[in-house]
Structure formats: C-alpha cells, structure tokens
Design an enzyme around this catalytic site. Structure first.
Site, mmCIF file in Angstrom:
data_model
loop_
_atom_site.group_PDB
_atom_site.id
_atom_site.type_symbol
_atom_site.label_atom_id
_atom_site.label_comp_id
_atom_site.label_asym_id
_atom_site.label_seq_id
_atom_site.Cartn_x
_atom_site.Cartn_y
_atom_site.Cartn_z
ATOM 1 N N GLY A 1 39.090 29.414 40.100
ATOM 2 C CA GLY A 1 39.599 30.654 40.717
ATOM 3 C C GLY A 1 39.407 30.667 42.220
ATOM 4 N N GLY A 2 39.346 29.478 42.812
ATOM 5 C CA GLY A 2 39.065 29.369 44.250
ATOM 6 C C GLY A 2 40.212 29.792 45.147
ATOM 7 N N ALA A 3 41.388 30.050 44.560
ATOM 8 C CA ALA A 3 42.497 30.526 45.399
ATOM 9 C C ALA A 3 42.595 32.054 45.378
ATOM 10 N N GLY A 4 41.657 32.700 44.697
ATOM 11 C CA GLY A 4 41.657 34.167 44.650
ATOM 12 C C GLY A 4 40.846 34.748 45.797
ATOM 13 N N PHE A 5 40.621 36.039 45.718
ATOM 14 C CA PHE A 5 39.946 36.760 46.805
ATOM 15 C C PHE A 5 38.503 36.264 47.004
ATOM 16 N N ILE A 6 37.673 36.349 45.977
ATOM 17 C CA ILE A 6 36.257 35.991 46.147
ATOM 18 C C ILE A 6 36.074 34.469 46.133
ATOM 19 N N GLY A 7 36.818 33.795 45.243
ATOM 20 C CA GLY A 7 36.705 32.332 45.161
ATOM 21 C C GLY A 7 37.027 31.681 46.501
ATOM 22 N N THR B 1 30.917 40.957 36.566
ATOM 23 C CA THR B 1 31.121 42.257 37.203
ATOM 24 C C THR B 1 30.127 43.307 36.713
ATOM 25 N N ASP B 2 29.904 44.321 37.551
ATOM 26 C CA ASP B 2 29.071 45.453 37.124
ATOM 27 C C ASP B 2 29.758 46.290 36.041
ATOM 28 N N GLU B 3 31.085 46.105 35.881
ATOM 29 C CA GLU B 3 31.815 46.954 34.933
ATOM 30 C C GLU B 3 31.396 46.714 33.482
ATOM 31 N N TYR C 1 39.729 44.954 30.679
ATOM 32 C CA TYR C 1 39.160 44.012 31.656
ATOM 33 C C TYR C 1 37.656 43.873 31.455
ATOM 34 N N LYS D 1 35.337 40.660 30.268
ATOM 35 C CA LYS D 1 34.269 40.065 31.095
ATOM 36 C C LYS D 1 32.928 40.119 30.341
HETATM 37 P P1 NAD Z 1 41.359 37.439 41.952
HETATM 38 O O1 NAD Z 1 42.232 38.107 40.941
HETATM 39 O O2 NAD Z 1 41.582 37.691 43.401
HETATM 40 O O3 NAD Z 1 41.402 35.853 41.747
HETATM 41 C C1 NAD Z 1 41.373 35.264 40.491
HETATM 42 C C2 NAD Z 1 41.744 33.791 40.652
HETATM 43 O O4 NAD Z 1 41.666 33.176 39.357
HETATM 44 C C3 NAD Z 1 43.165 33.570 41.168
HETATM 45 O O5 NAD Z 1 43.173 32.582 42.171
HETATM 46 C C4 NAD Z 1 43.934 33.088 39.941
HETATM 47 O O6 NAD Z 1 45.014 32.235 40.225
HETATM 48 C C5 NAD Z 1 42.834 32.394 39.153
HETATM 49 N N1 NAD Z 1 43.129 32.349 37.704
HETATM 50 C C6 NAD Z 1 43.494 33.388 36.911
HETATM 51 N N2 NAD Z 1 43.689 32.953 35.652
HETATM 52 C C7 NAD Z 1 43.409 31.624 35.649
HETATM 53 C C8 NAD Z 1 43.423 30.623 34.646
HETATM 54 N N3 NAD Z 1 43.769 30.895 33.377
HETATM 55 N N4 NAD Z 1 43.065 29.370 34.973
HETATM 56 C C9 NAD Z 1 42.716 29.062 36.258
HETATM 57 N N5 NAD Z 1 42.725 29.966 37.265
HETATM 58 C C10 NAD Z 1 43.058 31.241 36.961
HETATM 59 O O7 NAD Z 1 39.875 37.822 41.534
HETATM 60 P P2 NAD Z 1 38.614 38.109 42.456
HETATM 61 O O8 NAD Z 1 38.630 39.523 42.869
HETATM 62 O O9 NAD Z 1 38.504 37.049 43.463
HETATM 63 O O10 NAD Z 1 37.446 37.949 41.369
HETATM 64 C C11 NAD Z 1 36.866 36.677 41.123
HETATM 65 C C12 NAD Z 1 35.836 36.798 40.015
HETATM 66 O O11 NAD Z 1 34.821 37.713 40.410
HETATM 67 C C13 NAD Z 1 36.393 37.330 38.705
HETATM 68 O O12 NAD Z 1 35.765 36.639 37.648
HETATM 69 C C14 NAD Z 1 36.008 38.792 38.698
HETATM 70 O O13 NAD Z 1 35.840 39.268 37.384
HETATM 71 C C15 NAD Z 1 34.695 38.758 39.440
HETATM 72 N N6 NAD Z 1 34.346 39.968 40.201
HETATM 73 C C16 NAD Z 1 35.240 40.549 41.060
HETATM 74 C C17 NAD Z 1 34.860 41.657 41.813
HETATM 75 C C18 NAD Z 1 35.800 42.317 42.792
HETATM 76 O O14 NAD Z 1 35.457 43.365 43.347
HETATM 77 N N7 NAD Z 1 36.966 41.748 43.090
HETATM 78 C C19 NAD Z 1 33.577 42.190 41.660
HETATM 79 C C20 NAD Z 1 32.691 41.589 40.737
HETATM 80 C C21 NAD Z 1 33.090 40.467 40.045
HETATM 81 O O1 DAU Z 2 33.213 46.913 40.036
HETATM 82 C C1 DAU Z 2 33.681 45.608 40.208
HETATM 83 C C2 DAU Z 2 35.169 45.548 39.947
HETATM 84 O O2 DAU Z 2 35.808 46.122 41.093
HETATM 85 C C3 DAU Z 2 35.666 44.133 39.728
HETATM 86 O O3 DAU Z 2 35.079 43.609 38.567
HETATM 87 C C4 DAU Z 2 37.185 44.102 39.600
HETATM 88 O O4 DAU Z 2 37.640 42.771 39.498
HETATM 89 C C5 DAU Z 2 37.784 44.745 40.844
HETATM 90 O O5 DAU Z 2 39.188 44.808 40.714
HETATM 91 C C6 DAU Z 2 37.215 46.141 41.050
HETATM 92 O O6 DAU Z 2 37.665 47.024 40.010
HETATM 93 P P1 DAU Z 2 38.125 48.504 40.319
HETATM 94 O O7 DAU Z 2 38.931 49.003 39.195
HETATM 95 O O8 DAU Z 2 36.966 49.344 40.749
HETATM 96 O O9 DAU Z 2 39.027 48.229 41.639
HETATM 97 P P2 DAU Z 2 40.334 48.918 42.212
HETATM 98 O O10 DAU Z 2 40.473 48.472 43.630
HETATM 99 O O11 DAU Z 2 41.505 48.743 41.318
HETATM 100 O O12 DAU Z 2 39.969 50.464 42.211
HETATM 101 C C7 DAU Z 2 38.877 50.980 42.949
HETATM 102 C C8 DAU Z 2 38.818 52.463 42.652
HETATM 103 O O13 DAU Z 2 39.969 53.071 43.272
HETATM 104 C C9 DAU Z 2 38.909 52.810 41.181
HETATM 105 O O14 DAU Z 2 38.086 53.944 40.929
HETATM 106 C C10 DAU Z 2 40.376 53.181 40.978
HETATM 107 C C11 DAU Z 2 40.768 53.748 42.307
HETATM 108 N N1 DAU Z 2 42.177 53.562 42.708
HETATM 109 C C12 DAU Z 2 42.695 52.306 42.642
HETATM 110 C C13 DAU Z 2 43.999 52.063 43.024
HETATM 111 C C14 DAU Z 2 44.589 50.666 42.940
HETATM 112 C C15 DAU Z 2 42.927 54.631 43.189
HETATM 113 O O15 DAU Z 2 42.430 55.768 43.260
HETATM 114 N N2 DAU Z 2 44.220 54.390 43.576
HETATM 115 C C16 DAU Z 2 44.793 53.156 43.489
HETATM 116 O O16 DAU Z 2 46.001 53.022 43.827
#
Ligand code: NAD
Ligand code: DAU
Length: 350
Positions: free
Chosen positions: A7-13, A133-135, A158, A162
């Site tokens: 998942g290195g092409a995503g946001f956190i990766g 995730t904390d979720e 979701y 997880k």
């Molecule tokens: P993201 O959606 O930005 O990136 C996910 C990446 O995974 C993408 O590059 C996508 O192409 C890749 N991917 C998806 N399905 C795949 C598959 N089947 N095989 C290979 N690659 C695949 O996600 P993110 O926000 O960077 O989150 C990364 C990780 O951190 C996730 O596991 C997420 O649950 C966890 N996380 C995210 C947050 C947050 O706030 N974004 C917080 C806590 C934990």
């Molecule tokens: O808590 C960690 C999680 O945070 C990660 O595990 C997930 O990958 C990540 O996507 C994120 O989940 P959330 O559901 O919290 O994120 P999101 O940005 O979608 O929403 C943040 C908050 O904002 C949530 O309470 C929903 C709200 N929201 C979201 C969107 C997209 C709105 O009010 N309006 C919107 O349009």
C-alpha cells in the site's frame, strides 16, 4: 535492511516510504495494486532513488506475493495496503472483506512460508508489521480514551474488516510464532491525502466554490495526527517494538468535524482571500449511516516504552496541509478531474 511496504502508493504508505528513503538507509520495495487510492505521483520525491522500487501486485494474489518475497528477501514487511474509506465500505462492503481480511490472511500465509525458510539469524530480525486503525475499538462517548486493552467493537464494514485483519495477525503470531507487530492509529492528515477524506475534500471544494458537506451536526470528534508523525512512529515500532505487542498511536488533537472545517476555512480566508468567507459554503448534509461519535487514543504506551511524541500540533499541521494543497495543484487537479470530483459517498439506505 530490506523492507516491503504494502500500500506504499497510498496516503500513509507513501509518507512512510518518503520517510524511509530520506531518513534511513533501507532499501524499500513498494507492493501496491494501484486502486483508485494508489497514486505513483505520491512518490515523485523518491522515485529516482536506487533504494526504491515498485511492483504492481494485489495482496490477494498468493503466487505473485510469494514470488516477490522470495526474490526480494525482505527483513521486514510493513503492511498498509487496504481499502481505507468508511464511506466506500458502506457502498461496497465486500471489497473491504476481500482486501482487508483475505488479503491480510494471504500476506500472513506467504510471510510465514518465507519466514520458515530463513536462517536463524535472519529469523531473529524479521518482522511482520500490521498497520491498523483506532476504529476497531468502536465509538466513545464524551469521556475516555482507547487503550491497547480496550475490547474490540467495530461498527462499520471498514472497521469490522480491519478488526478482522488484526485478529488474523495475532493468530499467526500466537499459533505460528510469526514475529508480528500491530499499531492502531487515529485519523491522519497531511500532504497527498486522497480528496475524498474530510480535510482535503473541504479544502478543494472550498477552492472550487462548492458546498462543504458536514455530516449530521458536525459534532463527531476525531483525534488528528500529522501523517509524518505516524510514519516516524511506524518505523520506531518496527525497530524497537516487542513482537506480539500492540501500540496505539494518536495525536492528542481532538476536534469536532465542525471545528476542523471552520479552521480550514479560516486558514483559506487568510492564505487565499475572497469577497466572502469560505465558511459561507458550509452545508449540513444527511449523517453517515452508523456514524461513530468519538475516537480518542491513549498513546502513553508508545510514549513511555519507545519514547515517541507527536512533533506537529494540529494548528501548525493543518496550516502546512492547506498550504501544500494551494501549492500542489499538479497533484490534485488530475484526481479531481478523472478519479473523484467530490461527490457524496456512502449514503447507504439501499
Ligand atoms: P489509502 O486508501 O490512501 O491507500 C491504500 C493503498 O493500498 C493504495 O495505494 C491502494 O492502491 C493499496 N491497495 C488497496 N487494495 C490493495 C490490494 N488488494 N493489494 C495491494 N494494494 C492495495 O489508505 P491510507 O489512508 O494510506 O491508509 C493506509 C493504512 O493505514 C490502511 O491499512 C488503513 O486502514 C490504516 N490507517 C489509516 C488511517 C487514516 O487516517 N488514513 C488511520 C489509521 C490507520
Ligand atoms: O480513525 C482512523 C480512520 O480515519 C482511518 O482508519 C480511516 O482509514 C480514515 O479514512 C479515517 O476515517 P474517517 O471516517 O474518520 O475519515 P473521513 O475523512 O472520511 O471522515 C472524518 C470525519 O468527517 C468523520 O466523522 C466523517 C466526517 N465527514 C467526512 C466526509 C468525507 C463529513 O462530515 N463530511 C464529509 O464529506
């Protein structure tokens, strides 16, 4: 040291890979399927490094994953690949089960096969690190924090997927003695955040003169962490964490969604002023089905045991993030035009 980041092409990766290339001497292989969320542009800053390489691969593809493990011979696997958006999990839950549950189980199986063939010295170094995730802990009321021993209570497809993947990782650790590490982190924000998540969606809709959608009353609370602080924590856990242990990671920056959106508007009013405040575009819309009220992380274990503290406070990080979006239209414009243009996801009610 050789590291595979899934998942290195995503946001956190991608933030993690940028961190590893710039701050360590690791050689990094990015294993990513490139779904709608995966974007090679996230890695432009490091793509020419001889220590970085990329292979397009689905984590569910056991043959290809096994081949990659054998050829690259990693010392560590940092597993971030996932379907990550709660709203999309309301629209298409099975894709979340496939990638997050089956994909993680497949990676664990391939990792175990690979690990079992390693010489003892390499075995001692090897780690399978799962990024979660904390979720998984469910939803809090007005008081309290999630600790590493809070019982699991996931509420969305979701978070259920997880939670399931976390259980798989612990099972492989317990049963097969695979050296696993797990971390559960709160909401990340920062550069290269895909524009369907709250903060980038608000910034880009604001600039486009579109409504700024707030689900329900905007009183849901999230604990925000700057993505670079997360990347640093992940590497620290990889190097110094105890196999079998779980670490919570959080920013200690609790905000209601309305506060987050109003702060984004205030920063934009200052950096890109226009006749009327961006806050006039705020629009309250139907709530997310099953919307968790509050998440808040107690990260004292990570702070005490591994000496980690977040370095970026929310106001500084959010200002940096807004500035980054203002200065990096080259990154988000093609996404908004071709992949996702800001429409509402996850209304449910089918
Ligand atoms: P993201 O959606 O930005 O990136 C996910 C990446 O995974 C993408 O590059 C996508 O192409 C890749 N991917 C998806 N399905 C795949 C598959 N089947 N095989 C290979 N690659 C695949 O996600 P993110 O926000 O960077 O989150 C990364 C990780 O951190 C996730 O596991 C997420 O649950 C966890 N996380 C995210 C947050 C947050 O706030 N974004 C917080 C806590 C934990
Ligand atoms: O808590 C960690 C999680 O945070 C990660 O595990 C997930 O990958 C990540 O996507 C994120 O989940 P959330 O559901 O919290 O994120 P999101 O940005 O979608 O929403 C943040 C908050 O904002 C949530 O309470 C929903 C709200 N929201 C979201 C969107 C997209 C709105 O009010 N309006 C919107 O349009």
């Amino acid at each position: 040291m050789k590291v595979i980041v899934t998942g290195g092409a995503g946001f956190i990766g991608s933030a993690l890979i940028r961190y590893l290339i710039k701050n360590t001497d690791c050689t990094v292989l990015n294993l990513d399927k490139l779904t709608y969320a995966g974007n090679p542009d996230n890695l432009k800053e490091v793509e020419t490094s001889p220590r970085y390489s990329f292979i397009q691969c689905d984590i569910c593809d056991s043959g290809k994953v096994a081949e990659i493990f054998r050829d690259f011979a990693p010392d560590s696997i940092m597993h971030l690949a996932a379907e990550s958006h709660v709203d999309r999990s309301i629209d298409s839950p099975l894709e979340f089960v496939r990638t997050n549950v089956m994909g993680t189980a497949n990676l664990l199986n391939c990792a175990l096969n690979y690990y079992s063939m390693l010489p003892e010295e390499k075995k001692n170094k090897f780690r399978f690190q799962h990024i979660s995730t904390d979720e998984v802990y469910g939803s809090l009321g007005k008081e309290g924090f999630f600790t590493e021993t809070t019982p699991y209570d996931p509420k969305s497809p979701y978070s259920a997927s997880k939670a399931s993947s976390d259980h798989m990782v612990r099972a492989w650790g317990h049963t097969f003695k695979l050296p696993v590490l797990i971390s559960n982190c709160s909401n990340n924000y920062g550069p290269y955040h895909f524009p369907e998540k709250l903060i980038p969606l608000i910034i880009l809709n604001a600039l486009d003169g579109k409504p700024l959608p707030i689900y329900g009353k905007g009183d849901n609370v999230r604990d925000w962490l700057y993505v670079e602080d997360h990347a640093r924590a992940l590497w620290l856990i990889n190097r110094q964490g105890v196999p079998g242990e779980t670490y919570n990671i959080g920013g200690n920056n609790e905000r209601t969604n309305l506060e987050v959106v109003e702060t984004c508007c205030a920063i934009l009013d200052e950096l890109r002023p226009k006749a009327e405040s961006y806050s006039k575009q705020i629009t309250f819309v139907a709530d997310r089905p099953g919307h968790d009220l509050r998440y808040a992380i107690d990260s004292s274990k990570l702070q005490k045991e591994l000496n980690w503290v977040p370095q970026t406070d929310f106001d500084t990080g959010l200002r940096e993030t807004v500035k980054w979006y203002l200065e990096n239209e080259w990154w988000w414009k093609p996404i908004r035009e071709k992949n996702y243009s800001g429409e509402r996801l996850g209304k449910g009610g089918k």
